[in-house]
Scaffold this motif. Structure first.
Motif, mmCIF file in Angstrom:
data_model
loop_
_atom_site.group_PDB
_atom_site.id
_atom_site.type_symbol
_atom_site.label_atom_id
_atom_site.label_comp_id
_atom_site.label_asym_id
_atom_site.label_seq_id
_atom_site.Cartn_x
_atom_site.Cartn_y
_atom_site.Cartn_z
ATOM 1 N N GLU A 91 2.160 1.740 -3.443
ATOM 2 C CA GLU A 91 1.085 2.253 -4.295
ATOM 3 C C GLU A 91 0.897 3.755 -4.103
ATOM 4 N N ARG A 92 0.956 4.200 -2.838
ATOM 5 C CA ARG A 92 0.793 5.640 -2.580
ATOM 6 C C ARG A 92 1.951 6.439 -3.161
ATOM 7 N N ARG A 93 3.172 5.868 -3.096
ATOM 8 C CA ARG A 93 4.323 6.583 -3.660
ATOM 9 C C ARG A 93 4.213 6.690 -5.179
ATOM 10 N N ASN A 153 0.826 -1.203 0.000
ATOM 11 C CA ASN A 153 0.000 0.000 0.000
ATOM 12 C C ASN A 153 0.864 1.258 0.000
ATOM 13 N N THR A 161 -2.067 7.585 -4.226
ATOM 14 C CA THR A 161 -3.367 7.185 -3.687
ATOM 15 C C THR A 161 -3.476 7.613 -2.244
ATOM 16 N N PRO A 162 -4.546 8.312 -1.839
ATOM 17 C CA PRO A 162 -4.688 8.729 -0.449
ATOM 18 C C PRO A 162 -4.886 7.547 0.466
ATOM 19 N N ASP A 163 -4.455 7.684 1.716
ATOM 20 C CA ASP A 163 -4.622 6.644 2.726
ATOM 21 C C ASP A 163 -6.035 6.700 3.259
#
Length: 328
Positions: A90-92, A87, A96-98
């Motif tokens: 993916e955000r990096r 996750n 994508t916001p947590d």
């Protein structure tokens, strides 16, 4: 999900009997996980799963009490860390916001704490402009719309580029389940998916919208039998075990192996978890309900009437997801 320990070595135990596994490459050289590609990360994850399974063999060899439960929780801690690492990657990459950020949780809790009467009163006082409640509803609606748009864009991309990892995984899962006279039943992906998938299969509920009742059962079991779970939960962010359990019961916190074990024991039913492995084969893991003074009831619980879920790792770019598995 487990209590954090300082890592040392590549797949060993410490004095407390917990498995440790510092991120290394295939040669055992320590690496920076933030510089890994997704393929490199998943290759490392496969090595670490093999290491923790080898480590857990000592539980069975020593005749340890509840060796199966201990081994399942140890492996669950590693797979939950793998989920967090993927996750984060993916955000990096995608920004994508947590979805489980503290700010979102605070807003959700605030929404629940206000009664309809209080919100109506606030709206009457502030008729000159949008109220706080209106703004919260609008923000929530905008987030849901953005999520739906992201899904639709991903579907459009998939139509143009051919079968995706998600489609390949889903096809493998459906094919394997069909051979067992089972099938997938999709549930909403919103952080409550594990609890929704379980609610679908409980006779007293029979609908995923009653996931809140499953969360409450899970929370109550974890509070009642604290000694069974406390050593394996992550409490740094929550602040205490009690607050962690409250998050389980009242927020959209994603459920992992520890919560799955608590659900199995609360409902006195084994949980069968189906997962597509890297080679394409489907593996079944059984989370047993025995423990905490609980035995599966013949004809009602345990192995005779299990709950079934599918762990889907390739759910677009939105992260891992649970769907219900039901009879054809």
């Amino acid at each position: 999900m487990g209590k954090k320990k300082k890592n040392s070595g590549n797949g060993t135990g410490n004095d407390d009997g917990f498995f440790q596994c510092a991120p290394t490459d295939a040669n055992g050289t320590p690496i920076d996980v933030e510089r890994e590609t997704l393929e490199e990360m998943r290759q490392r994850h496969a090595r670490e799963i093999q290491s923790v399974r080898e480590y857990c063999q000592k539980f069975f060899q020593s005749g340890m009490k509840q060796a199966k439960t201990k081994a399942m929780i140890e492996e669950g801690k590693v797979t939950d860390r793998h989920l967090e690492e993927e996750n984060a990657l993916e955000r990096r990459v995608f920004g994508t916001p947590d979805a489980s950020s503290s700010e979102g949780e605070e807003e959700e809790e605030e929404d629940k704490s206000k009664t309809d009467k209080e919100e109506a009163s606030e709206e009457r006082k502030q008729q000159g402009g949008p109220t706080k409640a209106q703004k919260r509803r609008e923000k929530k609606a905008a987030e849901e719309k953005a999520r739906e748009l992201a899904i639709e864009m991903e579907r459009a991309r998939l139509r143009e580029s051919g079968p995706s990892k998600k489609e390949i995984e889903e096809e493998a899962m459906r094919r394997a389940l069909k051979a067992l006279d089972l099938t997938l039943r999709e549930v909403k992906a919103d952080g409550h998916c594990l609890y929704r998938a379980v609610a679908e299969q409980v006779d007293e509920m029979k609908e995923e919208s009653r996931y809140g009742e499953v969360r409450t059962m899970c929370k109550d079991e974890m509070l009642k039998n604290r000694e069974e779970y406390e050593a394996f939960v992550e409490m740094e962010e929550a602040g205490s075990y009690e607050k962690y359990c409250e998050k389980v019961g009242s927020t959209a916190e994603w459920g992992g192996h520890v919560e799955m074990l608590a659900i199995a024991r609360a409902l006195r039913r084994n949980v069968e978890v189906f997962e597509v492995r890297p080679g394409g084969e489907v593996e079944k893991m059984v989370v047993e309900c025995v423990g905490s003074g609980v035995e599966g009831e013949e004809g009602k619980g345990g192995s005779s009437f299990p709950l079934r879920v599918a762990f889907m790792k390739e759910s677009y770019t939105l992260g891992e997801h649970y769907d219900a598995v039901v009879s054809l």
